[in-house]
Design a protein around this motif. Sequence first.
Motif, PDB file in Angstrom:
ATOM      1  N   CYS A   1     -17.852  20.432  24.668  1.00 43.80           N
ATOM      2  CA  CYS A   1     -16.556  21.065  25.304  1.00 43.80           C
ATOM      3  C   CYS A   1     -15.571  19.855  25.824  1.00 43.80           C
ATOM      4  O   CYS A   1     -14.455  20.392  26.417  1.00 43.80           O
ATOM      5  CB  CYS A   1     -16.881  22.259  26.254  1.00 43.80           C
ATOM      6  SG  CYS A   1     -17.102  21.683  27.733  1.00 43.80           S
ATOM      7  N   GLY A   2     -16.025  18.569  26.000  1.00 44.57           N
ATOM      8  CA  GLY A   2     -15.219  17.484  26.649  1.00 44.57           C
ATOM      9  C   GLY A   2     -15.560  17.311  27.917  1.00 44.57           C
ATOM     10  O   GLY A   2     -14.897  16.580  28.425  1.00 44.57           O
ATOM     11  N   GLY A   3     -16.584  18.147  28.594  1.00 48.21           N
ATOM     12  CA  GLY A   3     -16.966  17.780  29.915  1.00 48.21           C
ATOM     13  C   GLY A   3     -15.677  18.201  30.873  1.00 48.21           C
ATOM     14  O   GLY A   3     -14.786  19.087  30.649  1.00 48.21           O
ATOM     15  N   PHE A   4     -15.684  17.863  32.218  1.00 48.72           N
ATOM     16  CA  PHE A   4     -14.989  18.125  33.101  1.00 48.72           C
ATOM     17  C   PHE A   4     -13.421  17.709  32.645  1.00 48.72           C
ATOM     18  O   PHE A   4     -13.248  16.533  31.993  1.00 48.72           O
ATOM     19  CB  PHE A   4     -15.189  17.406  34.456  1.00 48.72           C
ATOM     20  CG  PHE A   4     -16.283  18.262  35.233  1.00 48.72           C
ATOM     21  CD1 PHE A   4     -16.063  19.565  35.640  1.00 48.72           C
ATOM     22  CD2 PHE A   4     -17.524  17.505  35.252  1.00 48.72           C
ATOM     23  CE1 PHE A   4     -17.123  20.171  36.510  1.00 48.72           C
ATOM     24  CE2 PHE A   4     -18.573  18.465  35.880  1.00 48.72           C
ATOM     25  CZ  PHE A   4     -18.411  19.741  36.697  1.00 48.72           C
ATOM     26  N   ARG A   5     -12.392  18.392  33.017  1.00 50.49           N
ATOM     27  CA  ARG A   5     -11.056  17.964  32.585  1.00 50.49           C
ATOM     28  C   ARG A   5     -10.559  16.485  33.455  1.00 50.49           C
ATOM     29  O   ARG A   5     -10.339  16.760  34.477  1.00 50.49           O
ATOM     30  CB  ARG A   5     -10.088  19.126  32.711  1.00 50.49           C
ATOM     31  CG  ARG A   5      -8.684  18.817  31.809  1.00 50.49           C
ATOM     32  CD  ARG A   5      -7.799  19.980  32.005  1.00 50.49           C
ATOM     33  NE  ARG A   5      -8.177  21.092  31.638  1.00 50.49           N
ATOM     34  CZ  ARG A   5      -8.108  21.692  30.250  1.00 50.49           C
ATOM     35  NH1 ARG A   5      -7.339  20.991  29.390  1.00 50.49           N
ATOM     36  NH2 ARG A   5      -8.486  22.827  29.975  1.00 50.49           N
ATOM     37  N   VAL A   6     -10.400  15.658  32.810  1.00 51.40           N
ATOM     38  CA  VAL A   6     -10.256  14.371  33.556  1.00 51.40           C
ATOM     39  C   VAL A   6      -8.622  14.247  34.092  1.00 51.40           C
ATOM     40  O   VAL A   6      -7.725  14.958  33.439  1.00 51.40           O
ATOM     41  CB  VAL A   6     -10.567  12.870  32.818  1.00 51.40           C
ATOM     42  CG1 VAL A   6     -10.073  11.710  33.536  1.00 51.40           C
ATOM     43  CG2 VAL A   6     -11.882  12.985  32.535  1.00 51.40           C
TER      44      VAL A   6
END
Length: 323
Positions: A168-173
Amino acid sequence: MRVTVVIACYTERRWGRLVRAIDSALGQSLRPAEVVVVVDHNDALRARIARARPDVTVLANPSPRGASGARNTGALHASTELVAFLDDDAHARPDWLARLVTPFANPGVVGTGGAVEPDWDGRRPAWFPPEFDWVVGASYRGMPEQPSVVRNVWAESMAVRRDGFVGCGGFRVGFGKLGQHSRPEDTDLCIRMTQDGVWIYEPGAVVAHHVPAERSTFGFFVRRSYAEGRGKAELEALLPASTALHSEREYLRRVVPAAALDGVRGAFRPGGLRRAARSGAVLTGVAAAGAGFARGRLSARLTAHRAAPALRTELPTTPEVAA
């Protein structure tokens, strides 16, 4: 299941607490396969950890500054099926990891989270309502007292299936607690991962989260409530409102009225002044959060036409290992 524990850090001012966090991770009854400490843009701190703690892996965060990128870096490095996250100013009970991992026996569980107890500098303020312990990053009155399916948990005490996290892309940077902003990056992650399963809140998996003296003031209480409301408006702009704010509506419907009425009903009983003060703080906190939410919505509308770059969600690809 094998699990890696990731601890993100950024400042040497928390050195003693960071050491305690590392020791608590290594001292788990379920020993982690690896403890990874990711340093957010602080070379001096990274070198100090590498010298002092050869029993952990030390990485530098190659992403833009912030805990989101640091945690992503640690998760990408991990080779285990599960990844757990612990903050640098928190320490875990010895059975924390074992309790976090247990629900993953159900293949439909994508992530878990545990209870967070506030570790106050000095005494807890008498006026501080337990229903607002989220202001200091702790579990609050009204949360489940038994393992339960929830919308989201908190990144300071969280475990995820690594494949789902990476997928899912991990934490949203760029979306998190940066400067004066308090955006719920962990809630955003949980909602995106929920497409593949459920989150379990396990109140028996306990960490203690340090609350410095400056965060026990009424001024901080109001400012943080306002910032939280504004952050929720920014979350709503990213995700469907029905999904993004369902838990907040339930909190306002069920938890807040009970907390406010407690002071009214108990005003003339022993401890009535304290209970009345807590009820007043509840109403003030709701008003501040509401004002922040309104400001956040207005800002989102004013900037909606601008071609601002999208927030990054991809994981970093080249974590740097400290020598």
